[in-house]
Write a protein that holds these residues in place. Structure first.
Motif, PDB file in Angstrom:
ATOM      1  N   ARG A 277       0.822  -1.200   0.000  1.00 17.92           N
ATOM      2  CA  ARG A 277       0.000   0.000   0.000  1.00 17.92           C
ATOM      3  C   ARG A 277       0.859   1.254   0.000  1.00 17.92           C
TER       4      ARG A 277
ATOM      5  N   THR B 138      -4.307  10.755  -3.275  1.00 16.32           N
ATOM      6  CA  THR B 138      -5.611  10.203  -2.972  1.00 16.32           C
ATOM      7  C   THR B 138      -6.751  11.165  -3.256  1.00 16.32           C
TER       8      THR B 138
ATOM      9  N   MET C 215       1.090   4.555  -2.842  1.00 19.46           N
ATOM     10  CA  MET C 215       0.569   5.856  -2.425  1.00 19.46           C
ATOM     11  C   MET C 215       1.637   6.926  -2.467  1.00 19.46           C
TER      12      MET C 215
ATOM     13  N   GLY D 139      -6.896   7.379   2.846  1.00 20.62           N
ATOM     14  CA  GLY D 139      -5.734   8.122   2.362  1.00 20.62           C
ATOM     15  C   GLY D 139      -5.482   9.433   3.066  1.00 20.62           C
TER      16      GLY D 139
END
Length: 231
Positions: A18, A27, A22, A123
């Motif tokens: 994850r 996000t 990111m 997020g």
């Protein structure tokens, strides 16, 4: 507001995957900030001060983008609660104004676990924690902080006063997450205001926004000085 229940430990590989997927601003256009406060009895004066300053976070973010804030607080006997996402200062002020501080031990672990869950679910861009004590296992707290670091969620630990036990733990949480630890003097509204504005700028616009703010605000310079050294 619902009670926060401690979440089960997740597989580290899932957090790594994850984290790699990111980035601090990947996000969506709205910045999301978890605003966490110690609401135990000794914190009442600072709680009242934070109530009066929280609008500055929204004002700072407004010039950069937009900001949603989730209030998380703990107090009393095993009580730790979170609000929904709040996008205006008046609503947050009303909510905070209805909460009174109550005696109890710190529950920083629940705050970090909740932030970890939100990092995966929605997020979040950053976590702000305001407190003056730490009465939990630092190793346990740092394990969760490390997971937040993998998810690229910096935690800004704002310590009121000079508690010698809290300081090293707060510093390590900040370091592991790529955030920053800053002390402010008891009752120093101006110092806390600068720190909250800087954290809001980061949540709304990332490091670039924080760098711009640092040209005029000492609080942003303090955060950046530590974040540059973070792993």
């Amino acid at each position: 507001m619902p009670d926060i229940k401690p979440s089960a430990s997740a597989d580290i590989a899932a957090f790594v995957a994850r984290a790699r997927a990111m980035s601090p601003c990947a996000t969506g256009s709205r910045g999301k900030l978890v605003f966490a406060l110690d609401a135990t009895m000794s914190r009442q004066p600072t709680w009242d001060m934070a109530c009066s300053l929280q609008a500055d976070m929204f004002r700072e973010a407004a010039g950069i983008g937009s900001l949603d804030i989730r209030l998380v607080y703990y107090r009393g006997l095993d009580e730790c609660r979170s609000s929904g996402w709040i996008s205006d200062s008046a609503k947050l002020a009303r909510l905070m104004g209805a909460i009174d501080c109550r005696g109890g031990n710190t529950q920083i672990g629940k705050v970090l676990s909740h932030a970890r869950s939100e990092a995966v679910a929605s997020g979040i861009k950053a976590v702000v924690f305001v407190g003056d004590a730490m009465e939990e296992s630092v190793d346990s707290l740092c394990a969760t902080a490390g997971e937040l670091g993998l998810l690229k969620v910096p935690v800004f630990m704002f310590q009121e006063g000079h508690d010698a036990i809290a300081e090293p733990g707060f510093r390590e949480i900040a370091r592991l997450t790529g955030g920053a630890w800053c002390r402010f003097d008891p009752g120093a509204a101006a110092q806390l205001r600068e720190l909250l504005r800087a954290a809001a700028a980061y949540a709304a616009g990332g490091r670039e926004a924080l760098q711009r703010l640092s040209t005029t605000a000492a609080g942003a310079t303090r955060l950046l000085g530590q974040m540059k050294l973070a792993p």
